[in-house]
Write a protein that holds these residues in place. Structure first.
Motif, short mmCIF file in Angstrom:
data_model
loop_
_atom_site.label_atom_id
_atom_site.label_comp_id
_atom_site.label_asym_id
_atom_site.label_seq_id
_atom_site.Cartn_x
_atom_site.Cartn_y
_atom_site.Cartn_z
N GLY A 197 0.81 -1.20 0.00
CA GLY A 197 0.00 0.00 0.00
C GLY A 197 0.85 1.25 0.00
N ALA A 198 1.96 1.22 0.71
CA ALA A 198 2.85 2.38 0.76
C ALA A 198 3.48 2.67 -0.60
N ARG A 199 3.71 1.63 -1.39
CA ARG A 199 4.28 1.82 -2.71
C ARG A 199 3.26 2.38 -3.70
N LEU A 200 1.97 2.23 -3.36
CA LEU A 200 0.91 2.65 -4.28
C LEU A 200 0.36 4.03 -3.98
N GLY A 201 0.71 4.59 -2.85
CA GLY A 201 0.16 5.89 -2.45
C GLY A 201 -0.54 5.77 -1.13
N ALA A 202 -1.88 5.90 -1.13
CA ALA A 202 -2.65 5.81 0.11
C ALA A 202 -3.96 5.07 -0.13
N ILE A 305 -4.07 -4.64 -4.54
CA ILE A 305 -4.94 -3.78 -3.74
C ILE A 305 -6.07 -3.28 -4.64
N VAL A 306 -7.30 -3.69 -4.35
CA VAL A 306 -8.47 -3.29 -5.13
C VAL A 306 -9.19 -2.18 -4.38
N GLY A 307 -9.29 -1.02 -5.00
CA GLY A 307 -9.90 0.12 -4.33
C GLY A 307 -11.40 -0.05 -4.11
N ASN A 308 -11.96 0.79 -3.25
CA ASN A 308 -13.41 0.78 -3.08
C ASN A 308 -14.03 1.82 -4.01
N GLU A 309 -15.33 2.10 -3.85
CA GLU A 309 -16.00 3.00 -4.78
C GLU A 309 -15.53 4.44 -4.65
N GLU A 310 -14.84 4.76 -3.57
CA GLU A 310 -14.33 6.12 -3.38
C GLU A 310 -12.89 6.29 -3.87
N THR A 311 -12.18 5.20 -4.10
CA THR A 311 -10.77 5.26 -4.46
C THR A 311 -10.59 5.87 -5.85
N TYR A 312 -9.60 6.74 -5.97
CA TYR A 312 -9.28 7.34 -7.27
C TYR A 312 -7.77 7.39 -7.42
N VAL A 313 -7.32 7.75 -8.62
CA VAL A 313 -5.89 7.86 -8.90
C VAL A 313 -5.55 9.31 -9.14
N TRP A 314 -4.55 9.79 -8.41
CA TRP A 314 -4.07 11.17 -8.57
C TRP A 314 -2.55 11.15 -8.69
N ASP A 315 -2.06 11.67 -9.78
CA ASP A 315 -0.62 11.77 -10.02
C ASP A 315 0.05 10.40 -9.88
N VAL A 319 -5.59 6.83 -4.11
CA VAL A 319 -6.03 7.57 -2.92
C VAL A 319 -7.42 7.05 -2.53
N THR A 320 -7.54 6.59 -1.30
CA THR A 320 -8.84 6.21 -0.75
C THR A 320 -9.19 7.21 0.34
N PRO A 321 -10.14 8.10 0.11
CA PRO A 321 -10.45 9.14 1.10
C PRO A 321 -10.91 8.54 2.42
N ARG A 322 -10.50 9.17 3.51
CA ARG A 322 -10.90 8.74 4.84
C ARG A 322 -12.24 9.34 5.24
N GLY A 323 -12.62 10.46 4.58
CA GLY A 323 -13.86 11.13 4.91
C GLY A 323 -13.67 12.51 5.50
N TYR A 324 -12.43 12.97 5.56
CA TYR A 324 -12.16 14.29 6.13
C TYR A 324 -12.85 15.40 5.33
N GLU A 325 -12.98 15.18 4.00
CA GLU A 325 -13.56 16.23 3.15
C GLU A 325 -15.00 16.54 3.51
N SER A 326 -15.68 15.60 4.16
CA SER A 326 -17.07 15.84 4.53
C SER A 326 -17.22 16.61 5.84
N LYS A 327 -16.12 16.76 6.57
CA LYS A 327 -16.17 17.46 7.86
C LYS A 327 -15.35 18.72 7.91
N TYR A 328 -14.34 18.82 7.04
CA TYR A 328 -13.44 19.97 7.11
C TYR A 328 -13.28 20.61 5.74
#
Length: 330
Positions: A197-202, A305-315, A319-328
């Motif tokens: 996972g560390a080699r793939l990003g987050a 590593i198979v992402g979930n429905e929120e996982t996206y690729v950036w650069d 990246v699998t969001p933890r949910g911070y964007e919905s609170k901050y």
């Protein structure tokens, strides 16, 4: 990683008496079945013909089946040590220290070959078995500890993830011993999912479930059931041991099940040989995954590593969001 049949090793899969009483040794001799194996007392220097570590690597042929009553010495220490991803710098300081303190080191041939030189030089004896020798090498480690030696049984990743920590305790129990009697300890390592996972990003920042596809202890029907359950939920999925010569269909079936529950464009990270000389890292879409089973990228040293429905690729990173964007706001 759990062991399987993708490589051919030269060491002999054997058991040793390891200091058990004469009666136990006599019983063991009667039950030995492999004719091409040598014999050794624990702590001796008989080397196996396939050894690359000189006289330290012993091969023995008795299958002892001993109990704690067969050993006269005060029990030694037994530690299950996780080596992490493979390179020496990926090993924890605690793991390194435990290995340097061990008199005997026991493990699967590939993992013993990954040990740093300082560890192989400090050990009195190294003992390895090839694939599918899990029970024999674990009993070997237990017997050596019961004979009074300080023993480390090694594995890649972490001893509690598709590894031998549990089997070690089961064998100790079956021999009438106790974990306290041999001073048993688990020394954790970095599991494959984390190092890859560390080699793939987050990709593992949210809920993650791990599944082994080539687990010879689990039926494919059970694996399929687990895959359906996990893929239908919102988990990131870490797939261990995706491909072996005997279990090719497992990988194909896995890809089909994932596509039943996940969008074809779902990001998938593929890491081959994490932390080793032949490391390769690729990020693909789920629809492309099955075709990789016919390439050198996917084998028993690969973690997917198979992402979930929120996982996206950036650069180039997953990246699998933890949910911070919905609170901050950021």
């Amino acid at each position: 990683m759990s062991t399987d049949d993708t490589t051919t090793e030269t060491s002999t899969d054997t058991e040793t008496s390891c200091g058990a009483s004469d009666a136990a040794n006599a019983d063991a001799t009667d039950t030995a079945t492999d004719a091409d194996e040598g014999t050794s007392a624990c702590g001796g220097s008989t080397s196996s013909s396939g050894s690359r570590c000189g006289s330290k690597k012993a091969a023995t042929d008795e299958r002892v089946g001993s109990t704690v009553a067969d050993f006269d010495a005060d029990p030694g220490r037994l530690v299950a040590v996780g080596l992490g991803p493979g390179q020496p710098e990926g090993m924890t300081q605690r793991a390194r220290g435990a290995l340097l303190e061990a008199e005997h080191v026991v493990g699967y041939t590939t993992y013993v070959d990954l040990l740093p030189e300082e560890v192989t030089e400090s050990a009195e004896e190294l003992y390895d078995t090839p694939m599918c020798g899990e029970v024999s090498r674990t009993e070997e480690a237990v017997d050596r500890a019961l004979a009074g030696h300080d023993v480390a049984i090694v594995g890649s990743g972490d001893p509690n993830v598709y590894a031998l920590a549990g089997l070690t305790l089961e064998i100790l129990e079956s021999k009438g011993a106790s974990a306290e009697a041999v001073d048993f300890e688990v020394v954790p390592g970095v599991p494959a999912a984390q190092s890859c996972g560390a080699r793939l990003g987050a990709p593992l920042v949210n809920d993650t479930v791990s599944i082994s596809l080539s687990d010879h202890l689990t039926s494919m029907a059970t694996i399929e059931s687990r895959l359906h359950a996990v893929a239908s939920e919102g988990f990131t999925v870490a797939i261990y041991n995706p491909w072996s010569r005997k279990r090719r269909e497992n990988f194909r079936t896995c890809c089909e099940i994932l596509l039943e529950h996940r969008a074809p464009e779902t990001p998938v990270g593929v890491v081959h040989g994490a932390g080793r000389d032949d490391e390769r890292v690729e990020v693909v879409e789920l629809r492309e995954l099955e075709a990789l089973g016919e390439t050198e990228l996917v084998d028993m040293t690969t973690t997917i590593i198979v992402g979930n429905e929120e996982t996206y690729v950036w650069d180039g990173r997953m990246v699998t969001p933890r949910g911070y964007e919905s609170k901050y706001d950021y």
